[in-house]
Design an enzyme around this catalytic site. Structure first.
Site, PDB file in Angstrom:
ATOM      1  N   ARG A  13       0.833  -1.210   0.000  1.00  0.00           N
ATOM      2  CA  ARG A  13       0.000   0.000   0.000  1.00  0.00           C
ATOM      3  C   ARG A  13       0.870   1.264   0.000  1.00  0.00           C
ATOM      4  NH1 ARG A  13      -0.548   4.703   2.601  1.00  0.00           N
ATOM      5  NH2 ARG A  13      -0.091   3.663   4.566  1.00  0.00           N
ATOM      6  N   CYS A 242       4.225   9.060  -0.041  1.00  0.00           N
ATOM      7  CA  CYS A 242       2.825   9.454  -0.114  1.00  0.00           C
ATOM      8  C   CYS A 242       2.669  10.437  -1.267  1.00  0.00           C
ATOM      9  CB  CYS A 242       2.385  10.115   1.188  1.00  0.00           C
ATOM     10  SG  CYS A 242       0.733  10.821   1.079  1.00  0.00           S
TER      11      CYS A 242
END
Ligand code: HMG
Ligand code: MG
Length: 291
Positions: A13, A242
């Site tokens: 992820r 991110c």
């Protein structure tokens, strides 16, 4: 008996969400299969976020349907809102051992960039998700981003982090992962942040989530161990970043964390040889050279 530390693997992820190449579901599944064989008991495998915001996570429904089911291994999925939670419920097969992770920021700037919402607005959304999850019995984890520094708002006061941790735990008694989103922390700043957070939550419910941009993630884990934390997020092969935090590449590498913990006398239950194989695969995926 050696003290036990849990590794919360976030490679599939957090590790892959920022990759520019559209990674085929088959490659992600191969990575998750390799990780599932290592003895890890928590692996975050995707996000039910808006595919317009994070296109790389668009195939999460397919991944959830196809991952290997291993006794004792629970899969985590990031969920930003009730739409995401409904997608989770629709995607998970019968008997799936899963949990969701909700996420908020300690700072307004990152909250706006990552969630298109103020901190208060994000708590309203997250509150709805947690209430639904509690109602249907899905376990919840929480993330707080920018616990040391924000790419938009600068240095973050420890009390600001503590207040967000407290608000999350008022929603439900969840584990809260403390995210040094841009890897700006050093043992002094991480230690000060932990001191404030430990005033509102015990070490048993906290996890450290250190990006390694500044090369201090392992040192920050050590200071967290001294403060009593026993759960650390890490990404195999040091994948990561991110998409809404400029300059945030590189979660701390799982293999480096496992090796350091072993040196320090902690048990993780993770097989280092199998983990090295998974890390090699992660690097091939990153380079786009998977056979
Ligand atoms: P928004 O644009 O304000 O949302 O985004 P909206 O409610 O106005 O919806 C816009 C469109 O998206 C609509 O579709 C919705 O249906 C759709 P349209 O009508 O335009 O066709 N939509 C969705 N589709 C699928 N799944 C959903 C969903 N929700 C809305 N769940 C939103 C708000 C929260 C959705 C957006 O900002 C978002 O998805 N953000 C997530 C960003 C993200 O994933 N960031 C990376 C993860 S966080 C992280 O990495 C930090 C962490 O590692 C810890 C650390 O290191 O600090 C955890
Ligand atoms: Mg992260």
């Amino acid at each position: 008996m050696a003290d036990r530390v849990r590794i919360y693997e976030v490679g599939p992820r957090d590790g892959l969400q920022n990759e520019a190449r559209a990674i085929p579901v088959a490659e992600k599944l191969a990575l998750i299969e390799a990780l599932a064989a290592t003895g890890l008991d928590r692996i975050e495998i995707g996000s039910f976020v808006s595919p317009k915001w994070v296109p790389q996570m668009a195939g999460t429904d397919e991944i959830v349907a196809a991952v290997p089911r291993v006794a004792g291994l629970r899969y985590g999925l990031l969920v930003p809102n009730v739409t995401g939670f409904e997608r989770y419920l629709a995607a998970v097969p019968e008997g799936f051992d899963g949990e969701i992770a909700v996420f908020v920021s300690a700072t307004e700037g990152f909250s706006r960039a990552n969630l298109n919402a103020s901190i208060d607005e994000s708590f309203e959304r997250v509150g709805d998700v947690v209430a639904r999850a509690v109602e249907v019995g899905v376990p919840v984890r929480g993330y707080v981003s920018c616990v040391v520094r924000c790419p938009f708002d600068g240095d973050v006061a420890p009390g600001q982090v503590a207040s967000v941790v407290e608000r999350l735990r008022e929603l439900a008694p969840m584990e809260v992962s403390l995210g040094d989103t841009i890897g700006a922390g050093v043992p002094e700043t991480v230690g000060a942040m932990l001191e404030a957070v430990l005033d509102v939550a015990p070490a048993e419910v906290l996890a450290g989530h250190f990006h390694d941009t500044g090369g201090r993630a392992l040192a920050n884990i050590e200071v967290s161990l001294e403060a009593g934390l026993r759960v650390f997020d890490a990404a195999v092969g040091g994948l990561g970043g991110c998409p809404y935090a400029p300059g945030a590449p590189g979660n701390v590498a799982t293999e480096a964390v496992v090796a350091r913990l072993a040196e320090l006398g902690f048990e993780t239950g993770v097989d280092e040889d199998l983990l090295a194989e998974a890390a090699a695969l992660a690097r091939r995926i990153k380079m786009g050279v998977v056979a």
